[in-house]
Design a protein around this motif. Structure first.
Motif, mmCIF file in Angstrom:
data_model
loop_
_atom_site.group_PDB
_atom_site.id
_atom_site.type_symbol
_atom_site.label_atom_id
_atom_site.label_comp_id
_atom_site.label_asym_id
_atom_site.label_seq_id
_atom_site.Cartn_x
_atom_site.Cartn_y
_atom_site.Cartn_z
ATOM 1 N N SER A 1 0.832 -1.209 0.000
ATOM 2 C CA SER A 1 0.000 0.000 0.000
ATOM 3 C C SER A 1 0.865 1.256 0.000
ATOM 4 N N ASP A 2 1.973 1.219 0.733
ATOM 5 C CA ASP A 2 2.867 2.374 0.776
ATOM 6 C C ASP A 2 3.567 2.569 -0.570
ATOM 7 N N PHE A 3 3.948 1.460 -1.190
ATOM 8 C CA PHE A 3 4.602 1.601 -2.495
ATOM 9 C C PHE A 3 3.621 2.101 -3.552
ATOM 10 N N ARG A 4 2.378 1.642 -3.492
ATOM 11 C CA ARG A 4 1.392 2.138 -4.457
ATOM 12 C C ARG A 4 1.234 3.653 -4.340
ATOM 13 N N ALA A 5 1.227 4.167 -3.111
ATOM 14 C CA ALA A 5 1.123 5.617 -2.923
ATOM 15 C C ALA A 5 2.329 6.321 -3.530
ATOM 16 N N GLN A 6 3.500 5.728 -3.374
ATOM 17 C CA GLN A 6 4.727 6.271 -3.955
ATOM 18 C C GLN A 6 4.665 6.237 -5.480
ATOM 19 N N LEU A 7 4.194 5.131 -6.022
ATOM 20 C CA LEU A 7 4.080 4.974 -7.470
ATOM 21 C C LEU A 7 3.095 5.980 -8.056
ATOM 22 N N ASP A 8 1.995 6.200 -7.349
ATOM 23 C CA ASP A 8 0.965 7.131 -7.830
ATOM 24 C C ASP A 8 1.469 8.565 -7.932
ATOM 25 N N LYS A 9 2.514 8.901 -7.156
ATOM 26 C CA LYS A 9 3.034 10.270 -7.142
ATOM 27 C C LYS A 9 4.124 10.499 -8.175
ATOM 28 N N ASP A 10 4.592 9.438 -8.824
ATOM 29 C CA ASP A 10 5.700 9.580 -9.762
ATOM 30 C C ASP A 10 5.181 10.103 -11.102
ATOM 31 N N ASP A 11 5.611 11.300 -11.477
ATOM 32 C CA ASP A 11 5.047 11.930 -12.679
ATOM 33 C C ASP A 11 5.648 11.396 -13.976
ATOM 34 N N ALA A 12 6.652 10.514 -13.887
ATOM 35 C CA ALA A 12 7.192 9.904 -15.099
ATOM 36 C C ALA A 12 6.410 8.650 -15.492
ATOM 37 N N ILE A 13 5.549 8.183 -14.587
ATOM 38 C CA ILE A 13 4.756 6.977 -14.817
ATOM 39 C C ILE A 13 3.427 7.347 -15.476
ATOM 40 N N GLU B 1 0.578 -8.325 -1.394
ATOM 41 C CA GLU B 1 1.633 -8.104 -0.402
ATOM 42 C C GLU B 1 2.755 -9.127 -0.551
ATOM 43 N N GLY B 2 3.983 -8.633 -0.619
ATOM 44 C CA GLY B 2 5.143 -9.503 -0.691
ATOM 45 C C GLY B 2 5.458 -10.052 -2.061
ATOM 46 N N ARG B 3 4.621 -9.767 -3.054
ATOM 47 C CA ARG B 3 4.778 -10.391 -4.373
ATOM 48 C C ARG B 3 5.748 -9.639 -5.286
ATOM 49 N N PHE B 4 6.269 -8.490 -4.849
ATOM 50 C CA PHE B 4 7.071 -7.639 -5.716
ATOM 51 C C PHE B 4 8.475 -7.486 -5.141
ATOM 52 N N PRO C 1 1.053 -16.229 9.370
ATOM 53 C CA PRO C 1 -0.122 -15.436 8.990
ATOM 54 C C PRO C 1 -0.538 -15.778 7.565
ATOM 55 N N PRO C 2 -1.698 -15.328 7.125
ATOM 56 C CA PRO C 2 -2.218 -15.751 5.816
ATOM 57 C C PRO C 2 -1.467 -15.194 4.614
ATOM 58 N N THR C 3 -0.794 -14.060 4.781
ATOM 59 C CA THR C 3 -0.052 -13.453 3.666
ATOM 60 C C THR C 3 1.248 -12.875 4.203
ATOM 61 N N PRO C 4 2.180 -12.537 3.324
ATOM 62 C CA PRO C 4 3.331 -11.745 3.777
ATOM 63 C C PRO C 4 2.853 -10.438 4.412
ATOM 64 N N ILE C 5 3.718 -9.829 5.182
ATOM 65 C CA ILE C 5 3.371 -8.569 5.845
ATOM 66 C C ILE C 5 4.170 -7.395 5.279
ATOM 67 N N ALA C 6 5.004 -7.667 4.281
ATOM 68 C CA ALA C 6 5.823 -6.617 3.667
ATOM 69 C C ALA C 6 6.508 -7.220 2.453
ATOM 70 N N MET C 7 7.265 -6.394 1.755
ATOM 71 C CA MET C 7 8.049 -6.858 0.619
ATOM 72 C C MET C 7 9.414 -7.322 1.120
#
Length: 333
Positions: A122-134, A158-161, A279-285
């Motif tokens: 979720s934090d990386f998505r927010a970072q990605l959304d702010k990148d004006d080259a994308i 989560e954890g897949r990237f 836990p059911p999923t990773p908790i971070a990358m």
């Protein structure tokens, strides 16, 4: 009289042609007059004349007649049909020939974006959304929509990237960027799983990813990763609760930076104080190093660890030793 006038006109035309040829030759042999490097965007489907006009607009070339020189040369040499789309950083004082070589090479300007180890999706998505080259195609979409867009519908993100610094050209879509990071993780995870140790406690690459994410969040000391993994591996094998705070924190909505006793007692799918196993999923990358540690746990008898307060940990084999370490380093007694 007419013949004399005609002769004069011929001379004038010849002189003009010679002057034009000399000017064009000077243009091609001389460095461009741009004093500093310029950024030029070549869009897909642009005609070469449109590209040349953009070069004029961006002050890479300085005179309208040079648009004609460049266009004529590009058509005559076949370069006009070989230009690749993208954003180019044109260095100062390049010759037109070198400029055309750059536009044909496809060596576009590269931007960089870092996915940090231990970062939440979720934090990386927010970072990605702010990148004006994308080129943003996924902004506002759900995680499920994102995973479907990159070709992995039904998976949790989560954890897949793979955490890394990625170089990319302006205009890359967020879909393509995430697919690249996803593929990088899968490539590494597949190789790491094939090279795993024999004494691990996880049954699948995905479980290894979950364990690696916990290891990533538990220590910032590289030398401790395999020791932390060893503790969790032994606890899993013995059927002990993992009792790791980072998983509890992941399950808390609007976490304010403080973990309380009530948080440790509140049952969520991520509370490893109340639920056995992973836990059911990773908790971070997780990083490559954390994945390696999860699949190569250190041997030993430690079942507990506690932070010294400086980023490192004290490891203990018994609860009595652990409680003594907690008193010393956490309670100050």
């Amino acid at each position: 009289m007419f013949k004399r006038l005609f002769g004069v006109l011929v001379v004038i035309v010849l002189l003009a042609a010679i002057a034009l040829a000399a000017d064009a030759t000077r243009f091609f042999l001389s460095p461009l007059q741009n004093a500093t490097g310029q950024l030029v965007m070549v869009e897909s489907g642009m005609s070469f004349r449109s590209i040349a006009r953009r070069l004029l607009d961006d002050d890479v070339i300085r005179h309208p007649r040079e648009v004609h020189y460049l266009s004529a040369y590009a058509r005559a040499t076949g370069v006009a049909n070989r230009i690749k789309a993208g954003e180019y950083a044109v260095p100062a004082h390049q010759t037109p020939a070198h400029l055309l070589e750059l536009l044909v090479s496809g060596k576009t300007r590269q931007y960089r974006l870092t996915m940090v180890e231990g970062q939440r999706f979720s934090d990386f998505r927010a970072q990605l959304d702010k990148d004006d080259a994308i080129d943003h195609q996924l902004t506002g979409k759900s995680d499920a929509d994102v995973m479907a867009a990159i070709g992995h519908a039904g998976e949790k993100p989560e954890g897949r990237f793979m955490p890394d610094t990625y170089l990319f050209p302006r205009g890359m879509t967020d879909t393509a960027f995430l697919k690249r990071a996803y593929d990088a993780m899968q490539t590494y995870l597949t190789k790491a799983w094939a090279d795993r140790a024999d004494d691990i406690a996880v049954d699948s690459p995905y479980d290894a990813l979950i364990l690696a994410s916990i290891v990533e969040k538990e220590t910032a000391v590289p030398a401790e990763r395999t020791r932390i993994s060893g503790v969790f591996t032994r606890r899993l094998k013995k059927g002990m609760l993992l009792q790791t705070d980072p998983t509890v924190i992941y399950g808390i909505k609007d976490y304010d930076g403080n973990i309380r006793r009530s948080d440790l007692r509140r049952d969520t799918p991520y509370n490893t104080y109340t639920r056995p196993g992973l836990p059911p999923t990773p908790i971070a990358m997780p990083s490559r190093e954390a994945i390696h540690a999860a699949l190569h746990p250190s041997s030993g008898d430690a079942l507990y660890f506690v932070s010294r307060g400086d980023g490192s940990h004290v490891f203990s084999a018994t609860l009595a030793e652990h409680n003594a370490a907690v008193d010393k380093y956490q309670r100050g007694s």
